[in-house]
Design an enzyme around this catalytic site. Structure first.
Site, PDB file in Angstrom:
ATOM      1  N   LYS A 163     -29.366 -39.697 -59.790  1.00 30.12           N
ATOM      2  CA  LYS A 163     -29.643 -38.690 -58.755  1.00 30.12           C
ATOM      3  C   LYS A 163     -30.824 -37.859 -59.291  1.00 30.12           C
ATOM      4  CE  LYS A 163     -29.380 -34.902 -57.577  1.00 30.12           C
ATOM      5  NZ  LYS A 163     -30.620 -34.104 -57.309  1.00 30.12           N
ATOM      6  N   CYS A 215     -39.110 -28.187 -71.392  1.00 28.80           N
ATOM      7  CA  CYS A 215     -37.988 -27.577 -72.104  1.00 28.80           C
ATOM      8  C   CYS A 215     -38.323 -27.408 -73.580  1.00 28.80           C
ATOM      9  CB  CYS A 215     -36.737 -28.410 -71.941  1.00 28.80           C
ATOM     10  SG  CYS A 215     -36.906 -29.988 -72.735  1.00 28.80           S
TER      11      CYS A 215
HETATM   12  P1  NAD Z   1     -32.018 -27.634 -62.066  1.00 27.14           P
HETATM   13  O1  NAD Z   1     -30.860 -27.294 -62.924  1.00 27.14           O
HETATM   14  O2  NAD Z   1     -32.337 -26.754 -60.925  1.00 27.14           O
HETATM   15  O3  NAD Z   1     -31.820 -29.109 -61.435  1.00 27.14           O
HETATM   16  C1  NAD Z   1     -31.481 -30.212 -62.231  1.00 27.14           C
HETATM   17  C2  NAD Z   1     -30.695 -31.217 -61.379  1.00 27.14           C
HETATM   18  O4  NAD Z   1     -29.482 -30.595 -60.944  1.00 27.14           O
HETATM   19  C3  NAD Z   1     -31.436 -31.666 -60.138  1.00 27.14           C
HETATM   20  O5  NAD Z   1     -31.214 -33.043 -59.948  1.00 27.14           O
HETATM   21  C4  NAD Z   1     -30.791 -30.853 -59.033  1.00 27.14           C
HETATM   22  O6  NAD Z   1     -30.794 -31.492 -57.776  1.00 27.14           O
HETATM   23  C5  NAD Z   1     -29.372 -30.678 -59.524  1.00 27.14           C
HETATM   24  N1  NAD Z   1     -28.755 -29.429 -59.043  1.00 27.14           N
HETATM   25  C6  NAD Z   1     -29.402 -28.279 -58.734  1.00 27.14           C
HETATM   26  N2  NAD Z   1     -28.511 -27.339 -58.329  1.00 27.14           N
HETATM   27  C7  NAD Z   1     -27.289 -27.903 -58.409  1.00 27.14           C
HETATM   28  C8  NAD Z   1     -25.970 -27.443 -58.138  1.00 27.14           C
HETATM   29  N3  NAD Z   1     -25.737 -26.202 -57.697  1.00 27.14           N
HETATM   30  N4  NAD Z   1     -24.951 -28.288 -58.318  1.00 27.14           N
HETATM   31  C9  NAD Z   1     -25.168 -29.548 -58.757  1.00 27.14           C
HETATM   32  N5  NAD Z   1     -26.393 -30.046 -59.021  1.00 27.14           N
HETATM   33  C10 NAD Z   1     -27.444 -29.241 -58.863  1.00 27.14           C
HETATM   34  O7  NAD Z   1     -33.271 -27.796 -63.056  1.00 27.14           O
HETATM   35  P2  NAD Z   1     -34.803 -28.010 -62.676  1.00 27.14           P
HETATM   36  O8  NAD Z   1     -35.348 -26.757 -62.115  1.00 27.14           O
HETATM   37  O9  NAD Z   1     -34.968 -29.279 -61.921  1.00 27.14           O
HETATM   38  O10 NAD Z   1     -35.403 -28.269 -64.139  1.00 27.14           O
HETATM   39  C11 NAD Z   1     -35.812 -27.241 -65.004  1.00 27.14           C
HETATM   40  C12 NAD Z   1     -34.735 -26.904 -66.008  1.00 27.14           C
HETATM   41  O11 NAD Z   1     -34.384 -28.064 -66.745  1.00 27.14           O
HETATM   42  C13 NAD Z   1     -35.205 -25.888 -67.051  1.00 27.14           C
HETATM   43  O12 NAD Z   1     -34.162 -24.990 -67.293  1.00 27.14           O
HETATM   44  C14 NAD Z   1     -35.476 -26.743 -68.277  1.00 27.14           C
HETATM   45  O13 NAD Z   1     -35.383 -26.078 -69.517  1.00 27.14           O
HETATM   46  C15 NAD Z   1     -34.411 -27.773 -68.138  1.00 27.14           C
HETATM   47  N6  NAD Z   1     -34.733 -28.975 -68.898  1.00 27.14           N
HETATM   48  C16 NAD Z   1     -34.055 -29.157 -70.056  1.00 27.14           C
HETATM   49  C17 NAD Z   1     -34.348 -30.261 -70.833  1.00 27.14           C
HETATM   50  C18 NAD Z   1     -33.614 -30.494 -72.110  1.00 27.14           C
HETATM   51  O14 NAD Z   1     -33.780 -31.540 -72.688  1.00 27.14           O
HETATM   52  N7  NAD Z   1     -32.802 -29.573 -72.595  1.00 27.14           N
HETATM   53  C19 NAD Z   1     -35.328 -31.170 -70.426  1.00 27.14           C
HETATM   54  C20 NAD Z   1     -35.987 -30.944 -69.224  1.00 27.14           C
HETATM   55  C21 NAD Z   1     -35.671 -29.826 -68.471  1.00 27.14           C
END
Ligand code: NAD
Length: 503
Positions: free
Chosen positions: A174, A282
């Site tokens: 997803k 990240c």
């Molecule tokens: P996000 O948490 O908004 O979304 C990530 C995924 O979760 C997406 O597929 C989204 O559709 C889904 N999602 C969003 N809201 C949801 C909910 N309420 N319930 C269930 N699923 C939901 O993150 P983003 O904005 O896409 O990405 C940025 C974030 O990701 C930053 O915080 C970054 O630090 C983090 N990140 C972390 C790493 C790591 O390795 N630690 C790597 C890349 C990004």
């Protein structure tokens, strides 16, 4: 009318029937380029069913055969790098060479996963007891799911599925609804590489699709990468439903800069690591903790004109034009959020050396650009220190010595990556021992481990015990079975034994 991004279920790209629709924008222009239908429960169910049906045969293939399909996939990825990089840039906004970098880091996990016949071969002890041998096998789990963020739409899925598939699992991805197209191209390339239908499926969607993946009993494990609140939710809900979960969250990565650090080298490292990909990594370095006012003055003085001079614009340019240093951020809402953090930094007393608010790029007036931003005199009481901003904002925190710097770094809620800049081996060694972070750089600003190590942070940057890819990836996507064997000739037939067996 905008084109719809499709699902990929049981080997076929199909359009969702959902009435819930969202848009994909080109962040460099602000134009809607595509639409995404947020999959219905029935569609998510059909993806899980396809993966479930494919598992029996896929899991019984020899690891070598699975590896050969991944070899072919690696070749196809390389042959299509240019198209994939353009697709990433057009939906995410990052500059072309950065998209190539993302694809390369993903490809390296594919290369790692092609070693699966070796990685999954288990252990054997001959003659563990008289006439008794013990061996272990690592069996695949079944259907596993991946839920991925917008900032690496190709690499983060490739942190997961190459290892999962190589181990014999089937997969439902997803992807982020903000830049979903590349996931479908990856699915098509896997099919072209010879992957049987149903082994890899993609469902576009949001929370509704995610919640099904977290609760459906056919899903055995969930890998998540995204923001910390959602990572925590995924971990709790997935675990409560009996699934194995690894959930990687947000970050706030600090660099500790010691008085003996090479100033030019450190400034170059900070610029790339804070502003590359517009800070939407990240592993971005967003806080420079500088020891001593003299060094801090020097670094801020060097940084200020270079942050002002950052070349900012579209990620994709006409041939022959010099590439920009960074592109736009992902959305209008995210641009507003970053700018409101800059407002708060000013209100709470940080010194704004370079202000990226209201940044305009000629010819791209509706793009989601934020200029490079530099704050000095940031303190741990300020929101811009506490929160992950996920934008092109670098904060300088001044400290008097190593110990004060370490207290600040280790008191942060996140512990993804951290780095020290120094010419002194003792300080570097002490730092690698003391710092509470999962990935540590010594004069390396973005210490993202290679595919044959593992990626993962500490504290609120991860939930679950296992990191992604590397050997942890193989452990996460397999279940260990240990078999103790003896054959009739060695069976002592004398009498039944009722004590706990020892060898
Ligand atoms: P996000 O948490 O908004 O979304 C990530 C995924 O979760 C997406 O597929 C989204 O559709 C889904 N999602 C969003 N809201 C949801 C909910 N309420 N319930 C269930 N699923 C939901 O993150 P983003 O904005 O896409 O990405 C940025 C974030 O990701 C930053 O915080 C970054 O630090 C983090 N990140 C972390 C790493 C790591 O390795 N630690 C790597 C890349 C990004």
């Amino acid at each position: 009318m905008s084109q719809f991004v499709q699902n990929f279920i049981n080997g076929v790209a199909v359009e969702s029937q959902s009435q819930r629709i969202t848009s994909v924008f080109n962040p460099a222009t602000g134009e809607e380029t595509k639409k995404v239908k947020l999959s219905t429960a029935t569609e998510v169910d059909s993806a899980i069913a396809a993966a479930d049906a494919a598992f029996k045969s896929w899991s019984q293939q020899s690891p070598l055969r699975r590896a050969r399909i991944l070899f072919k996939f690696k070749e196809l990825l390389e042959a299509n790098f240019d198209e994939l990089a353009r697709l990433i840039s057009s939906e995410h906004g990052k500059v072309y060479s950065d998209a190539i970098g993302e694809l390369t880091r993903g490809l390296e996990v594919v290369e790692f996963a092609t070693g699966i016949p070796h990685l999954q071969k288990g252990e054997f002890s001959a003659n563990a007891g008289r006439g008794i041998d013990i061996h272990s096998i690592q069996q695949p789990l079944g259907v596993v799911a991946g839920i991925t963020p917008f900032n690496f739409p190709a690499m983060v899925p490739m942190w997961m599925f190459p290892v999962a598939l190589a181990c014999g699992n089937t997969f439902v991805l997803k992807p982020s609804e903000k830049d979903p197209s590349v996931s479908i191209r990856l699915a098509e390339l896997l099919k072209d590489a010879g992957l049987p239908d149903g082994v890899f499926n993609v469902v576009q969607g949001d929370k509704e699709a995610v919640d099904i993946l977290l609760t459906d009993p056919r899903i055995q494990a969930v890998s998540f990468v995204g923001s910390t609140p959602i990572a925590h939710y995924i971990y709790e809900k997935g675990s409560a439903n009996g699934k194995r979960v690894q959930a990687l969250g947000g970050a706030k990565n600090h660099a500790l800069i010691m008085p003996d650090a090479d100033v030019q080298g450190t400034v170059n490292a900070l610029l790339g690591a804070a502003f590359g990909a517009a800070g939407e990594r990240c592993m971005a370095l967003s806080v420079a903790v500088i020891v001593g006012d003299e060094l801090a003055d020097k670094i801020v003085e060097e940084l200020t004109p270079r942050v002002k001079a950052l070349k900012i614009g579209a990620g994709l340019l006409p041939e022959g034009e010099t590439e920009n240093d960074m592109g736009p951020v992902i959305s209008k809402e995210h641009k507003a959020k970053i700018e409101s953090y800059i407002d708060q930094g000013v209100e709470q007393g940080a010194k704004l050396c370079v202000d990226g608010r209201g940044y305009k790029v000629a010819g791209h007036e509706n793009g989601y650009f934020v200029g490079g931003t530099l704050f000095d005199n940031v303190t741990p009481e300020m929101t811009i220190w506490k929160d992950e901003i996920f934008g092109p904002v670098l904060s300088v925190v001044r400290v008097k010595d190593y110990a004060e710097g370490m207290v600040i770094i280790n008191s942060h809620q996140y512990g993804n990556g951290s780095a020290i800049f120094t010419a002194d081996g003792d300080s570097a060694r002490q730092f690698t021992q003391d710092v509470q972070a999962g990935m540590v750089g010594v004069n390396i600003p973005i210490p993202v481990p290679m595919a044959f190590h593992c990626f993962g942070g500490w504290k609120a940057s991860i939930f679950g015990p296992l990191n992604v890819y590397g050997q942890d990836g193989v452990r996460f996507y397999t279940r260990m079975k240990t078999i103790t064997t003896r054959w009739p000739d060695s069976v002592v037939r004398s009498q039944a034994a009722f004590n706990f067996p020892t060898l």
